[in-house]
Design a protein around this motif. Structure first.
Motif, PDB file in Angstrom:
ATOM      1  N   UNK A  95       0.852  -1.184   0.000  1.00 33.11           N
ATOM      2  CA  UNK A  95       0.000   0.000   0.000  1.00 33.11           C
ATOM      3  C   UNK A  95       0.886   1.231   0.000  1.00 33.11           C
ATOM      4  N   UNK A  96       0.512   2.202  -0.829  1.00 42.10           N
ATOM      5  CA  UNK A  96       1.178   3.503  -0.857  1.00 42.10           C
ATOM      6  C   UNK A  96       0.220   4.526  -0.259  1.00 42.10           C
ATOM      7  N   UNK A  97       0.646   5.155   0.843  1.00 38.12           N
ATOM      8  CA  UNK A  97      -0.132   6.258   1.416  1.00 38.12           C
ATOM      9  C   UNK A  97       0.616   7.544   1.058  1.00 38.12           C
ATOM     10  N   UNK A  98       0.089   8.353   0.143  1.00 34.23           N
ATOM     11  CA  UNK A  98       0.770   9.602  -0.224  1.00 34.23           C
ATOM     12  C   UNK A  98       0.513  10.686   0.815  1.00 34.23           C
ATOM     13  N   UNK A 104      -2.961   3.981  -2.739  1.00 38.89           N
ATOM     14  CA  UNK A 104      -2.862   3.092  -3.890  1.00 38.89           C
ATOM     15  C   UNK A 104      -2.433   1.713  -3.432  1.00 38.89           C
ATOM     16  N   UNK A 105      -2.984   0.680  -4.047  1.00 40.98           N
ATOM     17  CA  UNK A 105      -2.672  -0.701  -3.688  1.00 40.98           C
ATOM     18  C   UNK A 105      -2.035  -1.380  -4.897  1.00 40.98           C
ATOM     19  N   UNK A 112      -5.689  -9.912  -7.226  1.00 40.44           N
ATOM     20  CA  UNK A 112      -6.508  -8.703  -7.125  1.00 40.44           C
ATOM     21  C   UNK A 112      -7.916  -8.954  -6.601  1.00 40.44           C
ATOM     22  N   UNK A 113      -8.657  -9.957  -7.134  1.00 41.07           N
ATOM     23  CA  UNK A 113     -10.014 -10.150  -6.608  1.00 41.07           C
ATOM     24  C   UNK A 113     -10.040 -10.438  -5.109  1.00 41.07           C
ATOM     25  N   UNK A 114      -9.075 -11.234  -4.643  1.00 41.15           N
ATOM     26  CA  UNK A 114      -9.031 -11.570  -3.219  1.00 41.15           C
ATOM     27  C   UNK A 114      -8.647 -10.362  -2.379  1.00 41.15           C
ATOM     28  N   UNK A 115      -7.682  -9.577  -2.847  1.00 44.26           N
ATOM     29  CA  UNK A 115      -7.270  -8.387  -2.111  1.00 44.26           C
ATOM     30  C   UNK A 115      -8.423  -7.397  -2.022  1.00 44.26           C
ATOM     31  N   UNK A 116      -9.152  -7.230  -3.112  1.00 41.80           N
ATOM     32  CA  UNK A 116     -10.291  -6.300  -3.104  1.00 41.80           C
ATOM     33  C   UNK A 116     -11.340  -6.715  -2.073  1.00 41.80           C
ATOM     34  N   UNK A 121     -11.910   0.552   1.999  1.00 43.23           N
ATOM     35  CA  UNK A 121     -12.120   1.810   1.285  1.00 43.23           C
ATOM     36  C   UNK A 121     -11.048   1.906   0.200  1.00 43.23           C
ATOM     37  N   UNK A 122     -11.231   2.857  -0.709  1.00 42.68           N
ATOM     38  CA  UNK A 122     -10.273   3.054  -1.791  1.00 42.68           C
ATOM     39  C   UNK A 122     -10.604   2.180  -2.987  1.00 42.68           C
ATOM     40  N   UNK A 123     -10.128   2.604  -4.170  1.00 39.56           N
ATOM     41  CA  UNK A 123     -10.429   1.852  -5.390  1.00 39.56           C
ATOM     42  C   UNK A 123      -9.242   1.799  -6.352  1.00 39.56           C
ATOM     43  N   UNK A 124      -8.116   2.401  -5.970  1.00 40.94           N
ATOM     44  CA  UNK A 124      -6.953   2.428  -6.853  1.00 40.94           C
ATOM     45  C   UNK A 124      -6.103   1.184  -6.611  1.00 40.94           C
ATOM     46  N   UNK A 125      -6.410   0.107  -7.322  1.00 41.27           N
ATOM     47  CA  UNK A 125      -5.658  -1.142  -7.220  1.00 41.27           C
ATOM     48  C   UNK A 125      -4.925  -1.367  -8.534  1.00 41.27           C
ATOM     49  N   UNK A 126      -3.620  -1.580  -8.447  1.00 42.18           N
ATOM     50  CA  UNK A 126      -2.797  -1.731  -9.654  1.00 42.18           C
ATOM     51  C   UNK A 126      -2.184  -3.133  -9.677  1.00 42.18           C
ATOM     52  N   UNK A 127      -2.771  -4.019 -10.500  1.00 44.52           N
ATOM     53  CA  UNK A 127      -2.290  -5.393 -10.572  1.00 44.52           C
ATOM     54  C   UNK A 127      -1.081  -5.537 -11.503  1.00 44.52           C
ATOM     55  N   UNK A 128      -0.128  -6.356 -11.094  1.00 47.50           N
ATOM     56  CA  UNK A 128       1.042  -6.622 -11.931  1.00 47.50           C
ATOM     57  C   UNK A 128       1.105  -8.107 -12.281  1.00 47.50           C
TER      58      UNK A 128
END
Length: 419
Positions: A95-98, A104-105, A112-116, A121-128
């Protein structure tokens, strides 16, 4: 990291191979009593609103300390700030807390589905994907928050390969210790956190009371630990650890690998804790199975007084280490020590506690952290004589505006150790 729970498991592993002479009695005693009713009805988990307030405080602290962002990986800090429960592995999830803006996650695509599911809260998930560099995705979050350079804070337990990977992917940022942010938030517990810790302590004390009433001669340390865990579950808590030290093993604060059974005139030391909605308890009680000797009674009473001295020294604004100094001075006046030598008190007087069983600050010589309302600690000034026996009494407290408030009352006597 080796947790208290993990350490106790290691200490007792060898003893599991030894058959207990009291196995039949233990089997009956460890069955949860029908009188053990769940104590967690109406428990309120930490709300999304409170987690958002934590993010806001973290961002204010980042600005005060010149940090542009804070990087977390799975663990108690990630749960504390975001509610995301995940596991550490070689595949980076973080997790990035600016310092301003939304979190951002970053996580593997297939996770990703499991992490979500775990996000509150929050919706900025960036899968690699497996052939991509996850730390470039961290750099992308920083860029999209308008951050181009400066200090990048890392939570204290973040592994080196992550620090290395992020700083290579974002070379204009300088890595820094994020403790000023994480400790600045986590050391001060909210009323909701303290309420959860109170329930956890209530459960542990009730489970100890059940065990004290059902221990029989010949039981092994493992028998008693199993009884404690079963009782804790029946009461609604999640067992974290149950360290049981019998006879000479009580002289070694974290145990012995030698087989131990309950004996007449032997010391029984139980150091136990559970969690309720992530928040932990830690209570230790020591007594004698049968009639205590004069020496056992004297040592027990001295430790009980040590707890009282710790409470007297714990005052708002005083340094945390001063609590340890006060107890140690009392013990030394009686001929123990000096310092951390035995016979005496070889460990600190107490540790911070919350979501982690051990967390800063500490009741230890040299810790200059000023005591403040909302801080939570254990109070456990034991006395140990290697080769003989030890006594540890432990209760947790939280600092109020008026001074320390116990989660559990001090043990009344060696005959009535639970209260």
């Amino acid at each position: 990291m080796l947790t208290k729970r993990g350490l106790f498991k290691l200490a007792g592993a060898a003893g599991l191979a030894a058959a207990s002479t009291g196995a039949r009695a233990a089997a009956a005693a460890t069955a949860p009593s029908p009188t053990l009713k769940k104590m967690t009805a109406g428990v309120k988990p930490i709300s999304v609103e409170e987690r958002l307030q934590r993010i806001d405080r973290a961002q204010r602290l980042m600005r005060e300390h010149g940090l542009n962002a804070l990087i977390l990986e799975p663990g108690s800090a990630m749960v504390y700030f975001t509610g995301i429960r995940w596991r550490r592995s070689e595949r980076f999830t973080g997790v990035v807390i600016p310092r301003e803006g939304e979190i951002g996650v970053v996580t593997p695509y297939f996770e990703e589905p499991s992490v979500r599911e775990s996000m509150t809260f929050g919706d900025d998930v960036r899968p690699w994907n497996e052939d991509q560099n996850p730390f470039e995705f961290v750099a992308g979050v920083l860029k999209d928050r308008g951050l181009k350079s400066g200090k990048l804070g890392f939570e204290e337990t973040v592994r080196y390969f992550i620090v290395d990977g992020v700083t290579k992917a974002a070379p204009k940022f300088k890595p820094a210790n994020g403790a000023s942010v994480t400790r600045g938030c986590r050391m001060i517990k909210s009323p909701a956190e303290i309420a959860l810790m109170q329930i956890a302590n209530d459960i542990t004390l009730a489970a100890l009371r059940h065990c004290h009433a059902n221990i029989e001669k010949g039981m092994s340390a493992q028998d008693i630990a199993a009884m404690m865990d079963d009782a804790t579950r029946a009461l609604g808590g999640a067992p974290e650890f149950a360290l049981v030290l019998l006879n000479e093993a009580s002289a070694y604060p974290h145990g012995s690998k030698k087989p131990q059974i309950v004996e007449d005139g032997g010391v029984v030391l139980m150091d136990c804790g559970c969690s309720v909605e992530d928040y932990q308890s830690d209570i230790t009680r020591t007594w004698v199975f049968g009639e205590p000797t004069k020496k056992q009674r004297d040592v027990w009473n001295t430790v009980r007084r040590g707890q009282e001295i710790a409470l007297e020294a714990a005052r708002i604004g005083a340094p945390a280490g001063g609590v340890d100094d006060a107890v140690r001075a009392y013990y030394e006046s009686l001929g123990y020590g000096p310092g951390y030598k035995t016979p005496g008190l070889p460990h600190r007087t107490g540790h911070g506690i919350g979501m982690d069983g051990h967390e800063p600050p500490y009741f230890v010589h040299g810790d200059m952290t000023p005591l403040a309302p909302g801080m939570c600690f254990s109070n456990e000034p034991g006395l140990y004589a290697f080769g003989e026996f030890g006594v540890r009494l432990e209760d947790c407290l939280h600092m109020s505006e008026d001074g320390p408030k116990l989660f559990s009352g001090l043990a009344p006597s060696i005959e009535n150790p639970i209260g």
